[in-house]
Design a protein around this motif. Structure first.
Motif, short mmCIF file in Angstrom:
data_model
loop_
_atom_site.label_atom_id
_atom_site.label_comp_id
_atom_site.label_asym_id
_atom_site.label_seq_id
_atom_site.Cartn_x
_atom_site.Cartn_y
_atom_site.Cartn_z
N ALA A 118 -15.86 5.67 3.99
CA ALA A 118 -15.01 6.87 4.19
C ALA A 118 -13.54 6.48 4.28
CB ALA A 118 -15.46 7.59 5.46
N ILE A 119 -13.27 5.41 5.02
CA ILE A 119 -11.87 5.00 5.19
C ILE A 119 -11.29 4.50 3.87
CG2 ILE A 119 -10.40 3.27 6.31
CD1 ILE A 119 -12.34 3.53 8.76
N LEU A 120 -12.03 3.66 3.18
CA LEU A 120 -11.51 3.12 1.92
C LEU A 120 -11.34 4.22 0.87
CD1 LEU A 120 -13.52 -0.24 1.78
CD2 LEU A 120 -11.08 0.07 2.23
N GLN A 139 -12.12 5.41 12.96
CA GLN A 139 -11.78 6.05 11.68
C GLN A 139 -10.44 6.77 11.78
OE1 GLN A 139 -15.17 7.96 10.00
NE2 GLN A 139 -14.01 9.00 8.41
N TRP A 145 -7.46 4.42 11.46
CA TRP A 145 -7.16 4.02 10.08
C TRP A 145 -6.60 5.18 9.26
CZ3 TRP A 145 -6.41 -0.70 8.59
CH2 TRP A 145 -7.03 -1.75 9.27
N ILE A 146 -7.05 6.37 9.55
CA ILE A 146 -6.50 7.54 8.85
C ILE A 146 -5.01 7.66 9.16
CG2 ILE A 146 -6.53 10.07 8.74
CD1 ILE A 146 -8.87 8.74 7.27
N PHE A 163 -4.46 -2.28 0.69
CA PHE A 163 -5.06 -1.68 1.88
C PHE A 163 -6.45 -2.27 2.12
CE2 PHE A 163 -7.73 1.31 4.11
CZ PHE A 163 -6.95 1.66 5.18
N GLU A 164 -7.20 -2.46 1.07
CA GLU A 164 -8.56 -3.00 1.24
C GLU A 164 -8.51 -4.37 1.90
OE1 GLU A 164 -11.30 -2.74 -2.01
OE2 GLU A 164 -10.53 -0.76 -2.59
N ALA A 206 -10.62 7.33 1.54
CA ALA A 206 -9.41 8.07 1.93
C ALA A 206 -8.16 7.31 1.55
CB ALA A 206 -9.43 8.32 3.44
N ALA A 207 -8.22 5.99 1.70
CA ALA A 207 -7.06 5.16 1.35
C ALA A 207 -6.79 5.22 -0.16
CB ALA A 207 -7.30 3.72 1.79
N ARG A 208 -7.86 5.18 -0.93
CA ARG A 208 -7.67 5.24 -2.40
C ARG A 208 -7.13 6.59 -2.83
NH1 ARG A 208 -12.20 1.69 -2.58
NH2 ARG A 208 -13.64 3.42 -2.36
N ASP A 230 -16.80 2.49 6.77
CA ASP A 230 -15.99 1.70 5.83
C ASP A 230 -15.70 2.48 4.55
OD1 ASP A 230 -15.87 -0.47 7.48
OD2 ASP A 230 -17.51 -1.58 6.54
N ILE A 264 -3.16 5.25 7.12
CA ILE A 264 -3.05 5.75 5.74
C ILE A 264 -1.95 6.81 5.64
CG2 ILE A 264 -4.27 7.09 3.97
CD1 ILE A 264 -6.87 5.68 5.00
N TYR A 289 0.84 -1.20 0.00
CA TYR A 289 0.00 0.00 0.00
C TYR A 289 0.88 1.26 0.00
CZ TYR A 289 -3.24 3.61 1.48
OH TYR A 289 -3.96 4.77 1.55
N ALA A 304 -3.68 0.29 -3.72
CA ALA A 304 -4.87 0.52 -2.89
C ALA A 304 -5.57 -0.79 -2.55
CB ALA A 304 -5.82 1.47 -3.61
N TYR A 346 -7.62 -3.87 5.47
CA TYR A 346 -8.74 -3.29 6.21
C TYR A 346 -9.80 -4.34 6.53
CZ TYR A 346 -12.68 -0.27 7.34
OH TYR A 346 -13.75 0.32 7.98
#
Lengths: 177, 259
Positions: B26-28, A50, A53-54, A20-21, B30-32, B24, A57, A12, A17, A24
Motif C-alpha cells: 500500500a505504501i509503495l 502507514q 509514510w504517507i 523512495f523504495e 501510494a509513493a509511485r 508495504d 510521501i 523522490y 519512485a 523505505y
C-alpha cells in the motif's frame, strides 16, 4: 557507496519512485518496531506506520534536509504516537502476549534464551512511555541524545536522563538472570 | 553514558517484527502514484500563460483589500451599538434645553450629510447639531425600546420617542439578527460586542494556520488559557501535521497532558 537518505528523499521529490523504495526498505523495519513496541497493538501500529509514510510521501515536494532524514521520519512517527495517546487519554495499552517472544532456532538454549528475552521484553514494556520511547529511538533509529531530544520535543538533559534511566532498568532486568 | 552494548545486543535478539506485506504494498503504491503526478513546472510559462500567475495574484490582492475594507466598515457599527450606554453627558445637555428639542427632533429625520465622527470631535459645533446628536444617541433602536420597558434614564416624551427612527438603524446597516440578539440581552451593546469578539477569535484561530509557527503556537496557548480546550486540541493536531518536526515548547505540551 550508498546514497544518503536525504539525497534519496530529494530525488523522490523530483519524481524518482525508485529512490523512495530504497528509502523505505532502509527504514521500514526500524520504524515499524518503534511504533509497534511503543503502541503495543499491531493493528493500530500498522495504521500509524502507514500514516507516517504517507506523510513522508505528501511532503516530498517541500522536503528540505534541515536535519537527518531519520530524525524527521521519527519525529513524524512520534507526533502520531502522541496524538494517539492523547486520544486514548494517555492510557497505554498492555503488550499483546504474541509480541513477547518468538522461540529461538536452537532448541538446547530455547528455555534460557526465552527467559532472558522475556525478561528484557517485559522490562521494556514496564518502562514509562517517555523512557521506552527514548530507548527505542536509540536502538531502532540509532539516534543520538540530541536527536532524541529533537524528535520528542524535549530538552537534551531530559532525553539523556530518560535514556539513562531506561538503560539502567533494562540492565537490572537482564542481570537478574 | 547511556550506551550499553549488552542491552543493545540483547535487544537485537528480540524478534525483529516487520511490517506486513499488504502494508508495504500500500505504501509503495501510494509513493509511485504520487511520483507520477508531476510537480509544478520550474520553467516560466511563455506566451499567454505567463500572465496567468500575475493576474491571479492581482485578483487575490484586490479581493483581500475589498474584504479588509468591508470588515473595517462593519466594525464601527458594533461600537455604535454600544454608544447609547456611553452617552449620558449629551442626554443631560438635552434635558437642560427642552424647548429646542421638538424642532431638533423634526430635523433629525433628514439624513446628516456629514459623517458623525467629525462632528463629535468638533467642540465648537452648533447647538442644533449637538441636539441632533443627543437625540440620536439617546434614542435606542426600535427593537431595543421594546425589549427594555424600564430604561435607567428618565423616559423621553411618549409621543416623540417611538416616532424617532434611530440613525443607527438607518445608517449603520447593522444586521437584523444582531439587533435581535442585542435586544434579547440586558446589556445589548456588550452582548453584540461579545459575540463579535467571539466570532473574531474563532476566525483568528483559523488564521493561525497561515501565520508563522510561533504565532500559531501562541494562538493555541491563548485558546488553552481561555478554556477552549477542544479548539486548542484541534489546532495543536493541525499544527503537528503542518510542522511534524517543530519542537513545541514543553510549557504548551504540558498543558495538554495535564488536562
Amino acid at each position: 557507496m550508498e546514497a544518503p537518505d536525504e539525497e534519496l528523499m530529494l530525488a523522490y521529490g523530483r519524481g524518482d519512485a525508485g529512490a523512495f523504495e530504497t528509502l523505505y526498505k532502509r527504514h521500514r523495519g526500524g520504524l515499524y518496531r518503534f511504533v509497534l513496541r511503543a503502541i503495543k497493538q499491531r493493528a493500530v501500529a500498522e495504521e500509524l506506520f502507514q500514516e507516517a509514510w504517507i506523510r513522508v510521501i505528501e511532503a516530498r515536494s517541500r522536503y528540505a534536509p534541515q536535519a537527518r532524514f531519520t530524525t524527521w521520519l521519527y519525529t513524524i512517527a512520534h507526533n502520531l504516537l502522541v496524538d494517539h495517546w492523547r486520544r486514548k487519554g494517555l492510557t497505554l495499552v498492555q503488550l499483546d502476549e504474541e509480541e513477547l517472544v518468538a522461540a529461538p532456532d536452537n532448541p538446547a538454549r530455547q528455555a534460557e534464551a526465552r527467559e532472558a528475552l522475556a525478561r528484557l521484553a517485559q522490562a521494556i514494556e514496564a518502562l514509562p512511555a517517555a523512557q521506552r520511547e527514548a530507548f527505542l529511538l536509540h536502538e531502532e533509529a540509532g539516534l543520538t541524545v540530541a536527536e532524541i531530544a529533537k524528535v520528542t520535543g524535549s530538552g537534551e538533559e531530559a532525553a539523556k536522563s530518560r535514556l539513562r534511566y531506561a538503560m539502567a532498568k533494562l540492565k537490572a532486568a537482564v542481570d537478574d538472570g | 553514558m547511556a550506551d550499553d552494548p549488552k542491552i543493545s545486543q540483547r535487544y537485537r535478539e528480540l524478534p525483529r517484527e516487520e511490517p506486513p506485506r499488504h502494508v508495504d504494498q500500500a505504501i509503495l503504491a501510494a509513493a509511485r502514484r504520487a511520483a507520477e503526478t508531476r510537480p509544478a513546472p520550474l520553467v516560466v510559462p511563455s506566451g499567454r500563460r505567463r500572465w496567468y500567475f500575475p493576474l491571479a495574484a492581482a485578483a487575490v490582492i484586490v479581493l483581500a483589500v475589498a474584504v479588509t475594507m468591508h470588515v473595517e466598515r462593519q466594525q464601527p457599527d458594533v461600537e455604535m451599538a454600544e454608544a447609547p450606554v456611553a452617552a449620558p453627558p449629551l442626554a443631560r445637555e438635552e434635558q437642560a434645553a427642552p424647548a429646542q428639542a421638538p424642532a431638533a427632533k423634526r430635523e433629525s429625520f433628514t439624513p446628516d450629510p456629514k459623517p458623525a465622527p467629525s462632528q463629535e470631535r468638533a467642540p465648537a459645533a452648533t447647538t442644533d447639531s449637538r441636539e441632533l446628536r443627543a437625540q440620536r444617541d439617546n434614542a435606542p433602536p426600535v427593537e431595543l425600546q421594546k425589549a427594555q420597558p424600564a430604561p435607567a434614564s428618565p423616559a423621553p416624551p411618549p409621543a416623540a420617542a417611538p416616532a424617532l427612527p434611530s440613525r443607527q438603524d438607518v445608517v449603520s446597516g447593522m444586521r437584523e439578527s444582531e439587533r435581535k440578539e442585542a435586544a434579547a440581552k440586558p446589556q445589548a451593546g456588550v452582548g453584540v460586542a461579545g459575540a463579535m469578539r467571539q466570532r473574531s477569535a474563532a476566525a483568528a484561530a483559523d488564521t493561525f494556520a497561515t501565520a508563522s509557527p510561533e504565532q500559531w503556537l501562541q494562538g493555541i496557548d491563548d485558546l488553552k488559557r481561555q478554556g477552549r480546550h477542544d479548539e486548542a486540541e484541534k489546532q495543536l493536531a493541525e499544527f503537528r501535521k503542518r510542522y511534524p518536526d517543530y519542537r513545541i515548547p514543553e510549557a504548551i505540551t504540558e498543558k495538554f497532558e495535564k488536562r
